[in-house]
Write an enzyme that holds these catalytic residues in place. Structure first.
Site, short mmCIF file in Angstrom:
data_model
loop_
_atom_site.label_atom_id
_atom_site.label_comp_id
_atom_site.label_asym_id
_atom_site.label_seq_id
_atom_site.Cartn_x
_atom_site.Cartn_y
_atom_site.Cartn_z
CE1 TYR A 1 8.29 10.31 -50.77
CE2 TYR A 1 9.94 11.95 -50.18
CZ TYR A 1 9.61 10.67 -50.58
OH TYR A 1 10.61 9.75 -50.77
CG HIS B 1 9.33 44.44 -40.82
ND1 HIS B 1 8.36 43.79 -40.10
CD2 HIS B 1 10.40 44.60 -39.99
CE1 HIS B 1 8.81 43.58 -38.86
NE2 HIS B 1 10.04 44.07 -38.77
CG HIS C 1 25.99 -9.33 -28.30
ND1 HIS C 1 26.56 -8.12 -28.01
CD2 HIS C 1 25.48 -9.80 -27.13
CE1 HIS C 1 26.42 -7.86 -26.72
NE2 HIS C 1 25.77 -8.87 -26.16
CB SER D 1 14.83 -5.54 -58.38
OG SER D 1 16.04 -5.42 -59.11
#
Length: 456
Positions: free
Chosen positions: A16, A91, A171, A296
């Site tokens: 990506y 550092h 629902h 697919s």
């Protein structure tokens, strides 16, 4: 695509990489070092401009321009030079200080002041301000514009599809009709609320020494108003918000705040991606095919909703990181522990996965086509949803037990439009009211949906 892309551990730098390219200058190691150089130099210029500090020579315009050029022209090669110094210092902030000193050592005016680089600062003074600038610029210049692009594409669809009726599912069951545009408008409104909150983020900063008390500052210049000087530097020179109280670190509460906002934005978009996935599975949306693209590996007929699945997955990864930032970063043992340092280095990944989600949605939006025939067939197959309107009118006109009568007539049954009209004829309603109800069809029973969609 280079060989590096297939050898990367993270997909952000491999598969990506092109999608997160706008983040590279901001949240990469190079970006962090560049911001550290900027803060160190701006602090040095600020110190030199204050007449109270007689031991720090003021800079001429040419000297200041030279210093400014060090961060304005800071390159990846310069960052590599800093990393080479870090091999000795072990550092990262000290390496930046040494790099700046190396750059000015042959400049007579600046060489005399080089020891005032990093003056009175602990490394966290530089780090917290560098991250503050990084986050501010990343959100303002990269995240918000790309999010606005997503919202704009959704707004176009909301207006285009404002009048296209669609059966709702509450629902998972057939419910009161809406329009496709209105359902998209709902998401836009939610996102715009979060955009306002993201735009109102305060990016906090401190430059008050090892434990937040200006200890060393007061020793070298005891009569000076250090808090006022620090506030002016942070607000005027850097454009951040001053925090007057801290331990060694800025407390990171604001990072938790924008992380929570980003989480809400991504969650809203996950909700949207899943709804579109369902609309595609019901054939309410069709997807334009792209020449050469395989749906697919074994079923050649398929056009999978991969862009919306990709968006959902990447928003999920981003949220896992943002949630961790919000829960972890505001916690630091006593006056400081180092556990925040390694966590902060991954903030860019959260933004990266978010941007992949944005681009996936935009790509998916560009493939969508409405299947008006499927939507109409779904509406016409569920005439019973008109029962809500009929029983509400019955209630208004004083017919006893209107809900119960419609429940007996419609619940769990499939009825056609003629049966509904025959039922309406049995009711003790005025002729004109019966005519109004009999004229209703699922496709026209959408309330103010079209108006609301066009208004977003």
């Amino acid at each position: 695509m280079s060989i590096h892309s297939v050898l990367s551990v993270s997909p952000l730098d491999g598969r990506y990489a092109s999608r997160v390219e706008p983040l590279v200058a901001e949240v990469s190691e190079y970006g962090l070092i560049r911001y550290r150089v900027m803060v160190e130099i701006k602090w040095l210029i600020k110190l030199a401009s204050e007449q109270h500090f007689k031991e720090i020579p003021s800079f001429g315009e040419e000297a200041k321009a030279f210093l400014i050029s060090l961060y304005e022209n800071f390159s990846p090669e310069d960052a590599m030079a800093v990393k080479e110094i870090e091999k000795s210092t072990n550092h990262d902030v000290k390496a930046v200080e040494y790099w700046i000193k190396n750059q000015v050592k042959d400049h007579p005016e600046l060489a005399a002041s080089s020891e005032f680089t990093h003056f009175t600062c602990t490394s966290e003074d530089i780090n917290n301000l560098s991250y503050g600038l990084m986050f501010k610029n990343t959100i303002d210049d990269v995240v918000l514009p790309q999010l606005q692009e997503v919202i704009a594409s959704m707004r176009d669809m909301a207006h285009q599809f404002a009048s296209i009726p669609m059966l709702s599912r509450t629902h998972g069951q057939p419910a009161t009709p809406t329009t496709l545009g209105k359902e998209i408008a709902n998401v836009i409104y939610r996102l715009e609320r979060q955009v306002k909150q993201l735009k109102n983020t305060e990016y906090l900063g401190k430059i008050n020494g090892a434990v937040g008390n200006y200890n060393a500052h007061v020793v070298v210049y005891p009569e000076f108003d250090w808090p006022a000087f620090a506030e002016d530097f942070i607000t005027q020179d850097l454009g951040l918000t001053f925090t007057p109280y801290s331990t060694q670190i800025e407390c990171h509460d604001y990072i938790a705040e924008f992380s929570h906002t980003m989480t809400r934005i991504n969650t809203i978009l996950i909700d949207w991606a899943r709804d579109v996935w369902n609309y595609i599975s019901h054939n309410f949306f069709k997807q334009r095919t792209i020449a050469g693209e395989v749906g697919s590996s074994t079923m050649p007929h398929k056009v999978n909703p991969i862009d919306f699945e990709n968006a959902e997955g990447n928003f999920g990864i981003a949220n896992a990181l943002f949630i961790h930032f919000a829960e972890k970063l505001p916690i630091s043992r006593m006056q400081r522990d180092l556990s925040d340092s390694t966590v902060l280095r991954s903030v860019g990944s959260a933004f990266g996965y978010t941007l992949i989600g944005f681009s996936s949605l935009l790509k998916g939006h560009g493939k969508l086509e409405v299947s008006a025939e499927t939507l109409m067939a779904d509406l016409n197959a569920n005439v019973e949803v008109l029962g809500e309107a009929v029983q509400t009118v019955m209630r208004r006109d004083g017919i006893a037990n209107p809900y119960e009568k419609l429940k007996d007539f419609t619940r769990g049954k499939r009825i056609n439009i003629e049966q509904m009209r025959e039922f309406i004829d049995t009711l003790e309603l005025a002729p004109e009211v019966k005519a109004q109800l009999k004229a209703l069809e699922p496709a026209t029973y959408v309330g103010l949906a079209e108006k609301l969609a066009k208004a977003i």
